[in-house]
Scaffold this motif. Structure first.
Motif, PDB file in Angstrom:
ATOM      1  N   HIS A  20      12.361 -88.083  55.012  1.00  0.00           N
ATOM      2  CA  HIS A  20      11.102 -88.931  55.069  1.00  0.00           C
ATOM      3  C   HIS A  20      10.615 -88.591  53.697  1.00  0.00           C
ATOM      4  O   HIS A  20      10.366 -87.757  53.421  1.00  0.00           O
ATOM      5  N   TRP A  21       9.857 -89.761  52.885  1.00  0.00           N
ATOM      6  CA  TRP A  21       9.195 -89.406  51.421  1.00  0.00           C
ATOM      7  C   TRP A  21       7.987 -88.808  51.345  1.00  0.00           C
ATOM      8  O   TRP A  21       7.732 -87.958  50.615  1.00  0.00           O
ATOM      9  N   GLY A  22       7.389 -88.928  52.856  1.00  0.00           N
ATOM     10  CA  GLY A  22       6.575 -87.940  53.138  1.00  0.00           C
ATOM     11  C   GLY A  22       6.505 -86.947  52.612  1.00  0.00           C
ATOM     12  O   GLY A  22       5.272 -86.175  52.408  1.00  0.00           O
ATOM     13  N   LEU A  23       7.892 -86.160  52.848  1.00  0.00           N
ATOM     14  CA  LEU A  23       7.538 -84.603  53.097  1.00  0.00           C
ATOM     15  C   LEU A  23       7.718 -84.496  51.518  1.00  0.00           C
ATOM     16  O   LEU A  23       7.151 -83.459  50.637  1.00  0.00           O
ATOM     17  N   LEU A  24       8.732 -85.255  50.740  1.00  0.00           N
ATOM     18  CA  LEU A  24       8.842 -84.779  49.350  1.00  0.00           C
ATOM     19  C   LEU A  24       7.000 -85.288  48.662  1.00  0.00           C
ATOM     20  O   LEU A  24       7.277 -84.340  47.311  1.00  0.00           O
ATOM     21  N   ALA A  25       6.620 -86.186  48.959  1.00  0.00           N
ATOM     22  CA  ALA A  25       5.370 -86.552  48.558  1.00  0.00           C
ATOM     23  C   ALA A  25       4.216 -85.467  49.066  1.00  0.00           C
ATOM     24  O   ALA A  25       4.001 -84.380  47.301  1.00  0.00           O
ATOM     25  N   PHE A  26       4.206 -84.549  49.887  1.00  0.00           N
ATOM     26  CA  PHE A  26       4.139 -83.720  50.428  1.00  0.00           C
ATOM     27  C   PHE A  26       3.914 -82.456  49.186  1.00  0.00           C
ATOM     28  O   PHE A  26       3.398 -81.489  49.382  1.00  0.00           O
ATOM     29  N   PHE A  27       5.464 -81.346  49.131  1.00  0.00           N
ATOM     30  CA  PHE A  27       5.785 -80.823  48.723  1.00  0.00           C
ATOM     31  C   PHE A  27       5.856 -80.747  47.286  1.00  0.00           C
ATOM     32  O   PHE A  27       4.791 -80.088  46.485  1.00  0.00           O
ATOM     33  N   ALA A  28       5.672 -81.812  46.483  1.00  0.00           N
ATOM     34  CA  ALA A  28       5.576 -82.482  45.464  1.00  0.00           C
ATOM     35  C   ALA A  28       3.979 -82.265  45.106  1.00  0.00           C
ATOM     36  O   ALA A  28       3.414 -81.143  43.690  1.00  0.00           O
ATOM     37  N   GLY A  29       3.088 -82.768  45.739  1.00  0.00           N
ATOM     38  CA  GLY A  29       1.478 -82.560  45.695  1.00  0.00           C
ATOM     39  C   GLY A  29       1.001 -80.494  45.817  1.00  0.00           C
ATOM     40  O   GLY A  29       0.361 -80.126  44.865  1.00  0.00           O
ATOM     41  N   ILE A  30       1.723 -79.753  46.235  1.00  0.00           N
ATOM     42  CA  ILE A  30       1.643 -78.247  46.421  1.00  0.00           C
ATOM     43  C   ILE A  30       2.114 -77.683  45.601  1.00  0.00           C
ATOM     44  O   ILE A  30       1.406 -77.184  44.491  1.00  0.00           O
ATOM     45  N   ALA A  31       3.086 -78.194  44.879  1.00  0.00           N
ATOM     46  CA  ALA A  31       3.657 -77.554  43.564  1.00  0.00           C
ATOM     47  C   ALA A  31       3.063 -77.754  42.773  1.00  0.00           C
ATOM     48  O   ALA A  31       2.426 -77.186  41.564  1.00  0.00           O
ATOM     49  N   GLY A  32       2.184 -78.783  42.701  1.00  0.00           N
ATOM     50  CA  GLY A  32       1.335 -79.617  41.837  1.00  0.00           C
ATOM     51  C   GLY A  32      -0.026 -78.787  41.751  1.00  0.00           C
ATOM     52  O   GLY A  32      -0.487 -78.577  40.319  1.00  0.00           O
ATOM     53  N   TYR A  33      -0.498 -78.683  42.701  1.00  0.00           N
ATOM     54  CA  TYR A  33      -1.320 -77.829  42.629  1.00  0.00           C
ATOM     55  C   TYR A  33      -1.839 -76.286  41.934  1.00  0.00           C
ATOM     56  O   TYR A  33      -1.970 -75.619  41.821  1.00  0.00           O
ATOM     57  N   TYR A  34      -0.487 -75.013  43.212  1.00  0.00           N
ATOM     58  CA  TYR A  34      -0.038 -74.224  42.824  1.00  0.00           C
ATOM     59  C   TYR A  34       0.578 -74.022  40.619  1.00  0.00           C
ATOM     60  O   TYR A  34      -0.450 -73.211  39.878  1.00  0.00           O
ATOM     61  N   LEU A  35       0.898 -75.202  40.369  1.00  0.00           N
ATOM     62  CA  LEU A  35       1.190 -75.063  39.135  1.00  0.00           C
ATOM     63  C   LEU A  35       0.233 -74.931  38.225  1.00  0.00           C
ATOM     64  O   LEU A  35       0.042 -74.304  37.491  1.00  0.00           O
ATOM     65  N   VAL A  36      -0.781 -75.959  38.353  1.00  0.00           N
ATOM     66  CA  VAL A  36      -1.494 -76.649  37.788  1.00  0.00           C
ATOM     67  C   VAL A  36      -2.483 -75.840  37.703  1.00  0.00           C
ATOM     68  O   VAL A  36      -3.588 -74.891  36.685  1.00  0.00           O
ATOM     69  N   ASN A  37      -3.090 -74.482  38.545  1.00  0.00           N
ATOM     70  CA  ASN A  37      -4.013 -74.079  39.034  1.00  0.00           C
ATOM     71  C   ASN A  37      -3.959 -72.485  38.365  1.00  0.00           C
ATOM     72  O   ASN A  37      -4.352 -72.109  38.247  1.00  0.00           O
ATOM     73  N   LEU A  38      -2.282 -72.150  38.598  1.00  0.00           N
ATOM     74  CA  LEU A  38      -1.703 -70.461  37.638  1.00  0.00           C
ATOM     75  C   LEU A  38      -1.599 -71.489  36.215  1.00  0.00           C
ATOM     76  O   LEU A  38      -2.223 -70.162  35.151  1.00  0.00           O
ATOM     77  N   THR A  39      -1.822 -72.318  35.477  1.00  0.00           N
ATOM     78  CA  THR A  39      -1.941 -72.687  34.494  1.00  0.00           C
ATOM     79  C   THR A  39      -3.625 -72.262  33.968  1.00  0.00           C
ATOM     80  O   THR A  39      -3.179 -71.751  32.709  1.00  0.00           O
ATOM     81  N   ILE A  40      -3.774 -73.057  34.817  1.00  0.00           N
ATOM     82  CA  ILE A  40      -5.353 -72.928  34.015  1.00  0.00           C
ATOM     83  C   ILE A  40      -6.151 -71.715  34.407  1.00  0.00           C
ATOM     84  O   ILE A  40      -6.580 -71.300  33.546  1.00  0.00           O
ATOM     85  N   THR A  41      -5.877 -70.730  35.185  1.00  0.00           N
ATOM     86  CA  THR A  41      -5.886 -69.685  35.392  1.00  0.00           C
ATOM     87  C   THR A  41      -5.169 -68.553  34.438  1.00  0.00           C
ATOM     88  O   THR A  41      -6.232 -68.118  33.889  1.00  0.00           O
ATOM     89  N   VAL A  42      -4.118 -69.067  33.751  1.00  0.00           N
ATOM     90  CA  VAL A  42      -3.606 -68.054  32.571  1.00  0.00           C
ATOM     91  C   VAL A  42      -4.555 -68.363  31.339  1.00  0.00           C
ATOM     92  O   VAL A  42      -4.577 -67.352  30.096  1.00  0.00           O
TER      93      VAL A  42
END
Length: 255
Positions: A20-42
């Motif tokens: 189901h596309w919702g699962l992909l959207a969920f993991f994409a949202g989580i991945a984007g959150y942590y990736l951007v958070n890590l980038t901003i922190t660095v």
């Protein structure tokens, strides 16, 4: 529903790699959150030393940057709904109806009570020193700048975070799990657990889980994300108001 009808319904749902596309959207949202958070922190640590986005003495505009990772939580569901789903209105029911408002307010009050009671239980078990405060506590204690930035922080806490987090957890994840005919009570519990873990506050997991159950109840009773957004916003409103008086229990906020 017979097998042919069931197969037709499944074909009408946007599937990605057979899921189901919702699962992909969920993991994409989580991945984007942590990736951007890590980038901003660095980047911030490189240019500003140890960076805490809630320390707004001289860097009020960076509050917008601090909210960017949270925005990514909602971006995955929005893009997924537009690409593979039926649109935000059909997939989520994001715009609250009056019924959503009534259910949301009741469940928001329940979330406040649950958060307060479970936070007291955590303090009784772990002690005051071992139970961390909500980030809102640090914001209220340290901020001494332009009140306009404090207003913006309150708007983000009451409106921004509830919309993005509910789209992710009670939107795409809930829809994806429900599509696989997982029992509603299990969907409610699983999404509440994800909600609690998402905040990254180990000593407040129990309170956040209780709040997640109450907010998820609004989604369950209404069948719409809009009611969960209202419940989440109602839960976050009192702590946001306390930002301006500098007192109160900020641990009630689910951000």
């Amino acid at each position: 529903m017979d097998d042919r009808e069931d197969g037709g319904a499944r074909r009408r749902v946007g599937l990605v790699l057979g899921a189901h596309w919702g699962l992909l959207a969920f993991f994409a949202g989580i991945a984007g959150y942590y990736l951007v958070n890590l980038t901003i922190t660095v980047l911030m640590n490189r240019h500003l030393g140890e960076f805490d986005p809630l320390e707004l003495h001289d860097i009020g505009p960076l509050l917008l940057l601090a909210f960017l990772p949270n925005l990514l939580l909602g971006l995955g569901p929005v893009l997924g709904s537009r690409r593979w789903g039926a649109g935000l209105r059909a997939d989520f029911g994001l715009l609250p109806t009056w019924r959503d408002v009534r259910i949301g307010l009741a469940c928001g009050l329940l979330a406040l009570v649950a958060g307060f009671a479970l936070n007291l239980l955590s303090i009784a078990v772990y002690g005051t020193d071992d139970v961390t405060d909500s980030p809102l506590t640090d914001l209220a204690d340290t901020y001494r700048g332009d009140t306009g930035w404090l207003v913006l922080a309150a708007v983000i806490v009451v409106l921004g975070a509830p919309v993005t987090e509910e789209l992710l957890v009670r939107g795409t994840l809930w829809n994806g799990l429900s599509w696989y005919r997982i029992p509603p009570w299990a969907v409610l519990a699983l999404t509440a657990l994800v909600f609690a873990q998402l905040h990254g506050e180990p000593t407040r997991v129990l309170a956040l889980f209780g709040q997640g159950l109450a907010i998820g109840l609004a989604r369950h009773l209404s069948g719409r994300v809009g009611a969960a957004v209202v419940a989440h916003a109602a839960n976050n409103l009192p702590p946001a108001v306390f930002l301006f008086v500098g007192t109160g229990d900020f641990s009630l906020a689910a951000h």
